[in-house]
Enzyme design. Structure first.
Site, PDB file in Angstrom:
ATOM      1  N   GLU A   9       1.812   2.805   2.345  1.00  0.00           N
ATOM      2  CA  GLU A   9       1.220   2.385   1.079  1.00  0.00           C
ATOM      3  C   GLU A   9       0.421   3.489   0.398  1.00  0.00           C
ATOM      4  OE1 GLU A   9      -0.696  -1.485   1.091  1.00  0.00           O
ATOM      5  OE2 GLU A   9       0.479  -2.066   2.843  1.00  0.00           O
ATOM      6  N   ASP A  82       1.043  -1.741   5.569  1.00  0.00           N
ATOM      7  CA  ASP A  82      -0.037  -2.254   6.412  1.00  0.00           C
ATOM      8  C   ASP A  82       0.362  -3.522   7.161  1.00  0.00           C
ATOM      9  OD1 ASP A  82      -1.459  -0.196   5.367  1.00  0.00           O
ATOM     10  OD2 ASP A  82      -2.679  -1.444   4.016  1.00  0.00           O
ATOM     11  N   GLU A  86      -0.270  -9.002   2.903  1.00  0.00           N
ATOM     12  CA  GLU A  86       0.138  -8.258   1.714  1.00  0.00           C
ATOM     13  C   GLU A  86       1.103  -7.125   2.098  1.00  0.00           C
ATOM     14  OE1 GLU A  86      -0.653  -9.223  -1.428  1.00  0.00           O
ATOM     15  OE2 GLU A  86      -1.846 -10.874  -0.620  1.00  0.00           O
ATOM     16  N   TYR A 287      -9.676   5.058   6.256  1.00  0.00           N
ATOM     17  CA  TYR A 287      -9.457   4.213   5.103  1.00  0.00           C
ATOM     18  C   TYR A 287     -10.675   3.347   4.770  1.00  0.00           C
ATOM     19  CZ  TYR A 287      -6.769   1.617   1.779  1.00  0.00           C
ATOM     20  OH  TYR A 287      -6.311   1.070   0.636  1.00  0.00           O
ATOM     21  N   ARG A 289     -10.938   0.619   2.701  1.00  0.00           N
ATOM     22  CA  ARG A 289     -10.818  -0.810   2.399  1.00  0.00           C
ATOM     23  C   ARG A 289     -10.375  -1.528   3.663  1.00  0.00           C
ATOM     24  NH1 ARG A 289      -9.440   1.304  -3.047  1.00  0.00           N
ATOM     25  NH2 ARG A 289      -7.426   1.988  -2.302  1.00  0.00           N
ATOM     26  N   HIS A 332      -6.569  -2.158   9.453  1.00  0.00           N
ATOM     27  CA  HIS A 332      -7.063  -0.781   9.562  1.00  0.00           C
ATOM     28  C   HIS A 332      -8.171  -0.707  10.582  1.00  0.00           C
ATOM     29  CE1 HIS A 332      -4.952   0.081   5.779  1.00  0.00           C
ATOM     30  NE2 HIS A 332      -5.388  -1.104   5.400  1.00  0.00           N
TER      31      HIS A 332
END
Length: 766
Positions: A9, A82, A86, A287, A289, A332
DNA sequence: CAGTGAGCGAGCTTCCGCTTGACTT
């Protein structure tokens, strides 16, 4: 070019992974979702089982072209989006949009970006999980249905261009209800009794501070208590010392990073995310978020090494934290420095400070507990059964506190850690001073951006990637505004007993000062009560948690997504239709009183462009007069006098160069108008009282500033000017701006050259 | 980008969640 195409992504991730994999692999990024429902219409075919109609948004076409190109050379496509709902859907959309042959597609996932983790992932490919994709589709469709069916009701019933949604409307509700709590809050006062004692048999300057265990309700009780103290004897009736431990907080998630950066660095959530993104893109943090507090094995090992070198082995305590939040999807790691050995980074001040915070929090999370010794001493007195308590705290081993201590949202109390003098049971104490101080109970605090995010996360509403946008949306829609509140001065009583003398004095303190808090606006309040009346189920704080449970069932294959949506939609849509026809126009109208001049009624309400005051009735032949509310005024609080004052504008402030100067307040604040030109007033200027001299000064200042940014000016029809702007020189003509092509010299340009650019510029727009 | 606010009716607004540049005046 490799035979394998890996799609992730994020482009920063792609860059890193490419290094781990051999030349047989090419790694590309899809930049998040590549297809979505069209923005312009519902894009859900309700009669065909809520069939979503996806399209590739224009800004994603380039990405798709790139990926298609890369696909031609690939024999195997590794879908490495991920590992969450989503991400699974993104992989599915990639297969659909790029026409990937299912036989050549492999779905892989990894939680940490390390070579072994990625090689392991490649050894364990799977197929796309269609149940999980369905859960995402249900989420997407539900949000679209709610947003696109409820918002139009608000346009009709309240004001155009408003919005409602599963997440934002609940965020507004929290702010509105907090304000109501504060409004209905009545502070109660009580008396806090503190004593200062000298310990018999110890040096003169050894004193002991203690507080009465109980607070006294009234002034009379407090005075009576102090009187009793006059002849009383005090002694230590008990001493207890207990060891205590303090543990470090887990490493950062998006939400906790936003909270700490707000408390410790004063960053808005948007600023935190912007700086974190910069650190991420330059490879200095993982990462940003994420909802996970998990650290990779590599990170744990490195932290251990760093702590051993810097602080010594006794400071090490390796921990793996587990996520408490039920809604976490943990695709993550926690947010941590990529290289923990690096204590500092280069960059601007914000980057350095945020990195420092992340480094300390991560390292501290792997350090030993702090060991404290807490002492509680009870002090009894001969004339009353009430006990004084003295508390002391000694830090025996600082542990993680050497590096980092988490802040709290609460205001600073006076319970700092302090040491007690050596005490034993039976010690006699000399009274130095006993004081009764009136204290007031605190109203609940308004939300900051960060504390609202915290609350939303607790309710399972919103995701790490949306916290900052939610905060910005509710302010952009003018449902809430971030502002400071001036405090007020409050009197309190303090009674002091020293020797045999009792003195009472009235002192003053500042209270209620708040900085950078979220306040509901009039529109926010009206929209909220409307939605609460007609869409209580969506406004329910547990609505998201309830639908998440259903999404989980869909993901687990126990429920069909279209059935779930149907059972939601049928009653919901019924309610939408009913509300559209039944409810009246909502204007939040409040009657302020009667205009003494005309004898007509004066109202405050929401107009087409925001809050207004109105003299006279809307119905009837005569047109009412209107005036907009000023910044800081609200329908709820504006007085009749303030409302009437708003009608004193526009007013004449004098004349200049044979033309009249008028003053008024427009959409962008107070302004002076002269010969058709507008000049904004400064912060210190009051439009109701501004003098002619000052108005002229403002006009001349603006003229001078315009002069300074003018490079060239051409008379004629139309007039053209070349101006200096933030992004370099540009051409301005007829209220429009045009870029100057690279290589042209703005100083030496002719009118014809400018006209040429203008005509070409407008052609391009068509 | 600036003085609106009724009502008429055109056409427009709007969701949440994943990701960054391209672009600006």
């Amino acid at each position: 070019m490799g035979k394998n195409l890996v799609i992730v992504e994020s482009p920063a991730k792609a860059k890193t992974i490419e290094k781990f994999l051999g030349s047989e692999y090419s790694v590309k990024s899809c930049f998040g979702h590549i297809r979505d429902l069209s923005k312009n219409n519902l894009s859900i075919d309700i009669d065909k089982g809520f069939e979503p109609e996806y399209e590739i948004p224009p800004e994603k076409r380039k990405v798709i072209t790139e990926l298609k190109k890369a696909l031609k050379d690939a024999e195997v496509v590794w879908l490495a989006t991920d590992e969450d709902r989503e991400g699974e859907a993104i992989s599915w959309h990639l297969v659909q949009a790029l026409n990937i042959d299912q036989g050549n597609a492999r779905r892989i996932v990894f939680h940490e970006i390390t070579k072994p983790a990625i090689l392991e992932a490649i050894k364990n490919p799977r197929q796309i999980d269609n149940h999980l994709v369905d859960a995402q589709q249900a989420r997407r469709v539900l949000d679209r249905l709610v947003g696109y069916e409820v918002s139009p009701i608000l346009w009709r019933k309240i004001k155009p261009a408003l919005s409602a949604g599963r997440v934002q409307s609940v965020a507004v509700r929290l702010i509105v209800e907090r304000e109501e709590e504060i409004r209905s809050f009545r502070a109660e006062s009580s008396f806090r009794i503190t004593g200062l004692f000298r310990v018999a048999g110890q040096k003169e300057d050894v004193t002991l501070e203690a507080e009465l265990a109980k607070r006294l309700k009234t002034r009379e009780e407090a005075t009576a208590f102090l009187e009793k103290c006059i002849g009383a004897e005090f002694q230590v009736s008990g001493v207890e010392t207990k060891p205590a431990r303090k543990s470090p907080a887990p490493p950062f998630t998006t939400s906790t990073l936003q909270q700490e950066a707000s408390r410790k660095l004063g960053f808005s959530v948007a600023k935190t995310m912007m700086v974190a993104q910069q650190l991420y893109e330059s490879g200095r943090i993982t990462y940003m978020r994420t909802d996970s507090v998990h650290l990779s094995n590599l990170a744990l090992a490195t932290a251990k090494k760093v702590i051993a070198e810097k602080y010594g082995d006794n400071y090490i305590k390796t921990r793996q934290f587990t996520t408490r939040s039920k809604s976490a999807q943990e695709a993550h790691e926690a947010i941590r420095p990529t290289y923990l050995e690096q204590e500092m980074v280069t960059g601007d001040a914000s980057q350095k400070r945020l990195y420092d915070l992340i480094w300390k929090r991560t390292i501290a999370s792997q350090m030993s507990e702090a060991i404290l010794e807490k002492t509680v001493a009870e002090i009894s007195q001969s004339n009353s059964p009430e006990l004084f308590i003295a508390r002391g705290e000694v830090l025996r081993f600082e542990g993680f506190l050497k590096v980092y201590l988490e802040s709290t949202d609460e205001e600073e109390g006076d319970t700092g850690s302090k040491m007690l003098p050596p005490l034993k049971q039976g010690d006699r104490l000399m009274r130095q001073l006993i004081r009764a101080t009136e204290r007031f109970s605190q109203s609940p605090a308004r939300y900051t951006e960060a504390s609202l995010v915290k609350k939303l996360e607790e309710l399972g509403i919103g995701r790490p990637s949306t916290y900052a946008p939610i905060i910005s949306t509710i302010q952009k829609r003018e449902y809430a505004e971030k502002k400071d509140k001036e405090g007020s001065v409050r009197n309190y009583t303090q009674i002091t007993l020293e020797g045999n003398r009792m003195d009472s004095e009235v002192k003053q303190e500042r209270t209620g000062y708040e900085k950078g808090k979220l306040f509901p606006t009039d529109i926010g309040t009206v929209v909220n009560s409307f939605l609460m009346k007609y869409f209580e189920n969506i406004m329910d704080y547990h609505f998201t948690a309830a639908v998440e449970k259903e999404f989980d069932e869909i993901a687990g294959g126990r429920k069909a997504w279209r059935d779930m949506i149907r059972s939601f939609y049928t009653p919901f849509h019924q309610k939408v239709k009913e509300t559209m026809s039944v409810s009246g126009k909502q204007s939040g109208e409040r009657l302020l009183g009667t205009d003494p001049v005309s004898g007509k009624k004066v109202y405050a309400k929401i107009g087409r462009y925001g809050p207004i005051v109105q003299i006279g009735e809307s119905e009837g032949n005569e047109k009412p007069r209107f005036a907009g509310l000023q910044k800081g005024q609200s329908i709820e609080e504006i007085s009749l006098g303030q409302a009437l004052a708003l009608f004193n504008l526009p007013r004449k402030a004098g004349s200049y160069e044979d033309a009249e100067i008028t003053v008024a307040i427009g959409r962008f604040g107070p302004y002076v108008r002269h010969q058709g030109q507008f000049y904004s007033l400064g912060k210190q200027d009051d439009p109701y009282t501004i003098s002619e001299e000052r108005a002229i000064e403002i006009i001349e200042q603006k003229r001078k500033k315009d002069q300074e940014r003018t490079i060239r000016q051409f008379e004629g029809e139309p007039p053209i000017s070349i101006l200096k702007g933030k992004y370099g020189p540009y051409i301005s003509s007829g209220g429009k701006n045009y870029r100057i092509p690279k290589g042209s010299d703005p100083e030496g340009m002719t009118r014809e050259e400018c006209l040429d650019i203008i005509s070409r510029g407008s052609k391009r727009k068509k």
